[in-house]
Enzyme design. Sequence first.
Site, mmCIF file in Angstrom:
data_model
loop_
_atom_site.group_PDB
_atom_site.id
_atom_site.type_symbol
_atom_site.label_atom_id
_atom_site.label_comp_id
_atom_site.label_asym_id
_atom_site.label_seq_id
_atom_site.Cartn_x
_atom_site.Cartn_y
_atom_site.Cartn_z
ATOM 1 N N GLY A 158 -0.746 6.064 7.235
ATOM 2 C CA GLY A 158 -1.439 4.781 7.413
ATOM 3 C C GLY A 158 -0.668 3.828 8.306
ATOM 4 O O GLY A 158 -0.493 2.657 7.988
ATOM 5 N N ALA A 159 -0.221 4.341 9.464
ATOM 6 C CA ALA A 159 0.694 3.551 10.302
ATOM 7 C C ALA A 159 0.021 2.908 11.514
ATOM 8 O O ALA A 159 0.694 2.414 12.406
ATOM 9 C CB ALA A 159 1.867 4.428 10.739
ATOM 10 N N VAL A 219 -5.063 11.146 3.686
ATOM 11 C CA VAL A 219 -4.118 11.642 2.672
ATOM 12 C C VAL A 219 -4.814 12.082 1.385
ATOM 13 O O VAL A 219 -4.265 12.871 0.614
ATOM 14 C CB VAL A 219 -3.012 10.608 2.344
ATOM 15 C CG1 VAL A 219 -2.125 10.354 3.553
ATOM 16 C CG2 VAL A 219 -3.609 9.305 1.816
ATOM 17 N N SER A 273 3.868 -1.377 -5.629
ATOM 18 C CA SER A 273 3.426 -2.776 -5.506
ATOM 19 C C SER A 273 3.894 -3.558 -6.716
ATOM 20 O O SER A 273 4.062 -2.991 -7.807
ATOM 21 C CB SER A 273 1.893 -2.826 -5.444
ATOM 22 O OG SER A 273 1.443 -4.151 -5.618
ATOM 23 N N TYR A 309 -5.972 -0.109 -8.841
ATOM 24 C CA TYR A 309 -4.823 -0.270 -7.938
ATOM 25 C C TYR A 309 -3.517 -0.292 -8.738
ATOM 26 O O TYR A 309 -2.541 0.385 -8.376
ATOM 27 C CB TYR A 309 -5.009 -1.570 -7.153
ATOM 28 C CG TYR A 309 -3.978 -1.819 -6.083
ATOM 29 C CD1 TYR A 309 -4.002 -1.115 -4.877
ATOM 30 C CD2 TYR A 309 -2.978 -2.779 -6.264
ATOM 31 C CE1 TYR A 309 -3.058 -1.353 -3.892
ATOM 32 C CE2 TYR A 309 -2.033 -3.025 -5.281
ATOM 33 C CZ TYR A 309 -2.075 -2.315 -4.093
ATOM 34 O OH TYR A 309 -1.138 -2.550 -3.121
ATOM 35 N N ALA A 332 -2.939 0.944 -11.702
ATOM 36 C CA ALA A 332 -2.695 2.283 -12.270
ATOM 37 C C ALA A 332 -2.146 3.215 -11.190
ATOM 38 O O ALA A 332 -1.204 3.985 -11.428
ATOM 39 C CB ALA A 332 -3.981 2.847 -12.869
ATOM 40 N N LYS A 360 -0.462 2.378 -8.475
ATOM 41 C CA LYS A 360 0.869 1.974 -8.026
ATOM 42 C C LYS A 360 1.919 2.170 -9.129
ATOM 43 O O LYS A 360 3.091 2.411 -8.831
ATOM 44 C CB LYS A 360 0.844 0.527 -7.532
ATOM 45 C CG LYS A 360 0.011 0.343 -6.257
ATOM 46 C CD LYS A 360 0.568 1.152 -5.105
ATOM 47 C CE LYS A 360 -0.132 0.896 -3.784
ATOM 48 N NZ LYS A 360 0.440 1.652 -2.671
#
Length: 246
Positions: A11-12, A63, A141, A154, A156, A158
């Site tokens: 994701g760059a 991914v 996060s 989100y 869960a 992270k």
Amino acid sequence: MLKGKVALVTGAGRGIGKQIALTLAGYGADVIVNYNGSKEKAEAVVAEIQEQGGKAKAVQFSVSDYESTNARITELIAEYGHIDILVNNAGITKDNLVMRMSEEDFNAVIDTNLKGTFHTIKILYRQFLKQKAGRIINLSSVTGLMGNGGQANYAASKAGVIGLTKTVARELASRNITANAVAPGYIDTDMTHAMTEDAKAATVGVIPLKRVGQAIDVAEAVAFLASEKASYITGQVLSVDGGMGM
Ligand code: NDP
């Protein structure tokens, strides 16, 4: 600091991942810029790195899709001969209160943020063993550490990334491979631009350093964990959050 190293950053094409790619390249790494939908943006990141005298290449895969991730990374291993640094940055949000959160939205976030991280690690595992070297850096996060209303999927995912990181750190430590997580707080990117002005102001209000973080703050932490300077650090979660989660 990273001369001769090959780094894969998922994701760059934009946001924090873009800054991680630019920063690792600035320290001398040859960077593989993964993207899912942002082809042009990823190519622009590659061009920026090349203009600064660095080496980079853009590669598309989602991914969350094990088959295509496996196919592309297998090709990359054959092409480069080694991949030294894996940064699992790709991530999405699909926020809602639990009572309104669809199973589809719960699964989509887990599939990208948690399973995506599992996929790349699983695919590179043998290669890292063979190399007897490797650095895995996963983006968690502050939400994975503290929870956050409206972000059950989100949070869960992270929190799961932290358990995955610590487990992989234990599995691979004897082979000189480290795995760490970076837990950003509130960073200025597309992901946080979606927040309302009121929500942004309320968030800044609970940050002890009283400001929004920048992608470079996260990227420098990732570069440190990827470097030789961090060779005795594994299984850790480094918060880059202005003190928000302490
Ligand atoms: P953005 O929304 O700005 O960018 C998300 C990135 O993830 C894009 O490059 C996107 O690629 C990529 N991505 C999404 N799904 C996939 C996929 N299936 N396969 C490959 N790439 C994918 O997010 P940020 O830059 O803000 O966040 C980066 C990471 O940092 C995430 O893991 C996020 O959870 C984490 N984080 C961010 C915080 C913040 O405040 N911004 C706070 C805490 C953690 P494309 O555009 O090509 O689809």
